[in-house]
Design a protein around this motif. Structure first.
Motif, short mmCIF file in Angstrom:
data_model
loop_
_atom_site.label_atom_id
_atom_site.label_comp_id
_atom_site.label_asym_id
_atom_site.label_seq_id
_atom_site.Cartn_x
_atom_site.Cartn_y
_atom_site.Cartn_z
N TYR A 102 0.83 -1.18 0.06
CA TYR A 102 0.10 0.23 -0.26
C TYR A 102 1.04 1.18 -0.23
CZ TYR A 102 -3.09 3.27 1.85
OH TYR A 102 -3.71 4.87 1.94
N SER A 103 2.09 1.59 0.48
CA SER A 103 2.82 2.00 1.04
C SER A 103 4.08 2.87 -0.61
CB SER A 103 3.47 3.02 2.34
OG SER A 103 2.81 2.13 3.34
N TRP A 104 4.44 1.54 -0.60
CA TRP A 104 5.24 1.84 -1.99
C TRP A 104 4.96 2.57 -2.86
CZ3 TRP A 104 10.45 1.43 -0.91
CH2 TRP A 104 10.14 1.14 -0.14
N PRO A 105 4.38 2.29 -3.70
CA PRO A 105 3.65 3.18 -4.11
C PRO A 105 3.24 4.79 -4.22
CG PRO A 105 2.05 1.76 -3.79
CD PRO A 105 2.52 1.68 -3.81
N ASN A 106 3.09 5.37 -2.87
CA ASN A 106 3.07 6.59 -2.78
C ASN A 106 4.06 7.32 -1.89
OD1 ASN A 106 -0.21 6.55 -2.69
ND2 ASN A 106 0.09 5.30 -1.66
N ILE A 408 6.84 11.34 1.45
CA ILE A 408 7.88 10.24 2.91
C ILE A 408 7.68 9.75 3.59
CG2 ILE A 408 9.70 11.86 4.53
CD1 ILE A 408 9.14 15.02 2.61
N GLN A 409 5.80 10.27 3.95
CA GLN A 409 5.82 9.82 5.58
C GLN A 409 5.72 7.92 5.03
OE1 GLN A 409 1.70 10.73 6.66
NE2 GLN A 409 1.15 8.69 7.07
N ASN A 410 4.99 7.35 3.40
CA ASN A 410 4.23 6.67 3.02
C ASN A 410 6.21 5.22 2.55
OD1 ASN A 410 1.53 5.79 1.89
ND2 ASN A 410 2.30 7.49 1.87
N LEU A 411 6.95 6.45 2.40
CA LEU A 411 8.27 5.82 2.38
C LEU A 411 8.99 5.19 3.64
CD1 LEU A 411 11.23 5.57 0.95
CD2 LEU A 411 11.75 7.25 1.90
N GLY A 412 8.55 5.76 4.65
CA GLY A 412 8.61 5.06 5.97
C GLY A 412 7.85 4.10 6.28
N LEU A 413 6.42 4.38 5.88
CA LEU A 413 5.45 2.82 6.13
C LEU A 413 5.79 2.11 5.70
CD1 LEU A 413 2.30 5.21 6.55
CD2 LEU A 413 3.58 3.57 8.10
N ALA A 414 6.22 2.07 4.18
CA ALA A 414 7.41 1.01 3.35
C ALA A 414 7.73 0.14 4.04
CB ALA A 414 7.23 1.42 2.10
N LEU A 415 9.21 0.60 4.46
CA LEU A 415 10.14 0.11 4.55
C LEU A 415 9.57 -0.81 6.09
CD1 LEU A 415 12.53 2.86 4.08
CD2 LEU A 415 12.50 0.52 2.89
N ILE A 416 9.14 0.89 6.77
CA ILE A 416 8.85 -0.42 7.95
C ILE A 416 8.15 -1.26 8.62
CG2 ILE A 416 7.91 0.36 10.86
CD1 ILE A 416 10.80 1.49 9.83
N SER A 417 7.45 -1.07 7.65
CA SER A 417 5.86 -1.78 7.50
C SER A 417 7.04 -3.84 7.40
CB SER A 417 4.57 -2.00 6.30
OG SER A 417 4.19 -1.08 6.71
N MET A 418 7.11 -3.53 6.23
CA MET A 418 8.45 -4.86 5.64
C MET A 418 9.29 -5.50 7.17
SD MET A 418 9.57 -3.97 1.61
CE MET A 418 10.39 -5.33 1.96
N LEU A 419 10.20 -4.55 7.45
CA LEU A 419 10.70 -4.99 8.61
C LEU A 419 10.15 -5.35 9.61
CD1 LEU A 419 13.31 -1.50 8.75
CD2 LEU A 419 14.08 -4.66 8.33
N ALA A 420 9.23 -4.89 9.96
CA ALA A 420 8.20 -5.26 11.19
C ALA A 420 7.56 -6.72 11.16
CB ALA A 420 7.10 -4.35 11.68
N GLY A 421 7.58 -6.81 10.25
CA GLY A 421 6.70 -8.40 9.85
C GLY A 421 8.21 -9.46 9.25
N LEU A 422 9.39 -8.75 9.11
CA LEU A 422 11.14 -9.14 9.48
C LEU A 422 11.64 -9.53 11.00
CD1 LEU A 422 12.91 -10.74 7.37
CD2 LEU A 422 14.29 -9.12 7.35
N ILE A 423 10.88 -8.51 11.51
CA ILE A 423 11.66 -8.89 13.14
C ILE A 423 10.80 -9.53 13.95
CG2 ILE A 423 11.77 -7.10 14.96
CD1 ILE A 423 12.35 -4.90 13.94
#
Length: 482
Positions: A102-106, A408-423
């Motif tokens: 959801y966040s990546w395209p934004n 900028i917000q969605n760049l952060g959300l995209a990265l953190i959402s992926m990292l959160a699942g991995l963590i």
């Protein structure tokens, strides 16, 4: 005539209509006074007259529901986390992709969407286009569940994201256009409240809806049909976008306004001229929200494991932030409108959010308490932070500015959402919570920096309302003298 109206807004509609019809001209010069035309039906009512506050109230109702469907459907993965993982046979990292996609395209399109609103589509057409994309994305997402194709669900979330944040930019631009100088913080708070109601309703009804659909179908089809029914909220919001466009067109015609532009053209290079305060606001935005939305998306299982809650109770706890926000946002927005001091309120909001996450991480205190604190803090921050952009950016660039901020917000959300699942898969929820707390510390430091920077330059971001009015009056006097 425009000056007369500005000085005599209290005059009745009939008198203004008489004034208009006795000054008709064409290419051959002025006519004799023509027969007076009196508006009847809806045109004679205050709710149909853009000069009246009632007309703005009607438009506000449609603005409130403009993103209702988007916010309702955004958190359908969070409310159905276990069901999606079981029915579609995916792990936590794959599940988290429904948020990151959801966040990546934004990262790019949200900014482009704001620019398109300012320069190409205009606010009305842009809102309708983005609302249509949201609706299409939700139905693709639901169809992926119906035919048991997780990749199609991911594609649907990607399409949904293309329109979702750009629609939020359009909503912000509409809001500033209609309410700048008229309780803007309160209106922002009310819009946030309605958006959070959408998310709250999602958390409260999606599991019961899923169970009801289970009475006539099972497995992945049960999931897909539930998501398809949820998509009806996006259709509702699309209808609101159409009606709001009609109201805005009538307002612009009667008041001789141009909603999307101020007569000045917007260029992409204008972004380079945005002040430091705008970029600091954007940093606060991204570092704060990465500790809110990704957290809520994965919180259900966290509450079930750490606090031994059942499925429905865990969903209820997850929705506390949204429930409190729905009630508190307009109230806190009103407080900010009356007091000013936006940076102070942002600082307090970030500090309370950090304390809330610390309580969740290091204690076994009832999670309703810490989530309630987080809900109040989140409401306060949104009511104080987003209107700050209109204090540092010219109105004709607001669509571009809000788009850049949300990119900028969605760049952060995209990265953190992926990292959160991995963590979660590798280290567990304790490490994840500490990860969120680090980001909130960054938000806190950024708030202090913008506070000092703005104060050193004599800015308006942390002035009281009376001080801002006094500063604006002095600026007007200097302009007239020059």
């Amino acid at each position: 005539m425009g000056v007369w109206r500005a000085r005599h807004p209290q005059q009745p509609l009939l008198w203004r209509t008489l004034q208009d019809w006795t000054s008709v001209q064409d290419d051959d010069g002025p006519h004799e006074e023509t027969e007076t035309e009196v508006e009847t039906g809806c045109g004679a009512l205050a709710v149909c007259d853009p000069h009246h506050g009632a007309y703005r109230f009607v438009a506000l109702v449609f603005m409130c529901f403009l993103s209702f469907g988007s916010y309702f459907c955004y958190d359908t993965p969070g409310s159905l986390q276990d069901h999606i993982k079981d029915d579609m046979n995916v792990n936590t990292l794959q599940f988290a992709s429904l948020y990151s996609l959801y966040s990546w395209p934004n990262v790019v399109l949200c900014f482009v969407g704001g620019f398109l609103i300012d320069r190409v589509f205009g606010i009305r057409m842009g809102t309708i286009i983005f609302s249509t994309i949201v609706t299409l994305g939700q139905f693709i997402y639901a169809m992926g569940g119906i035919i048991n194709q997780f990749w199609m669900m991911q594609v649907g979330r990607f399409v949904f994201g293309i329109g979702g944040e750009s629609l939020a930019v359009a909503q912000n631009t509409y809001t500033v256009s209609w309410f700048k100088g008229k309780e803007l913080n309160t209106v922002f708070g009310l819009l946030l409240s309605m958006a959070r109601i959408g998310s709250t309703v999602n958390f409260l009804i999606m599991v019961p809806l899923y169970d009801w659909v289970g009475t006539f179908t099972q497995g992945y089809k049960q999931l897909g049909v539930s998501l398809m029914i949820a998509g009806s909220t996006c259709v509702f919001s699309l209808v609101c976008a159409l009606l709001l466009g009609i109201l805005d067109k009538r307002r612009s015609k009667i008041l001789h306004l141009n909603t999307a532009e101020s007569g000045e053209k917007v260029h992409l290079k204008d972004v380079l001229s945005f002040p430091l305060s705008f970029w600091l606001i954007s940093i606060i935005c991204v570092t704060y929200y990465v500790a809110i939305f990704p957290f809520i998306g994965l919180a259900k299982v966290f509450f079930m494991r750490k606090f031994d809650l059942d499925d429905k109770t865990a969903n209820a706890v997850s929705s506390i932030v949204y429930i409190i926000s729905a009630v508190a946002s307009p109230i806190l927005g009103f407080v900010v409108d009356r007091t000013g001091r936006n940076i102070l309120w942002v600082f307090l909001a970030v500090l309370v959010s950090l304390a809330s996450h610390a309580i969740l991480t290091f204690t076994f205190l009832n999670p309703f308490i810490s989530m309630s604190m987080l809900g109040l803090a989140y409401s306060l921050l949104a009511s104080a932070l987003w209107p700050m952009v209109s204090l540092v950016i010219p109105e004709h660039q607001l669509g571009t500015a809000y788009g850049m901020m949300q990119s900028i917000q969605n760049l952060g959300l995209a990265l953190i959402s992926m990292l959160a699942g991995l963590i979660v898969d590798l280290k567990g929820y304790l490490v994840l919570e500490m990860f969120y707390m680090v980001w909130l510390c960054v938000a806190l430091i950024s708030t202090v920096v913008i506070w000092l920077s703005d104060s050193a330059k004599g800015g308006t971001l942390n002035l009281s309302v009376s001080q801002r009015r006094r500063q604006a009056g002095e600026g007007t006097e200097r302009l007239l003298e020059s």
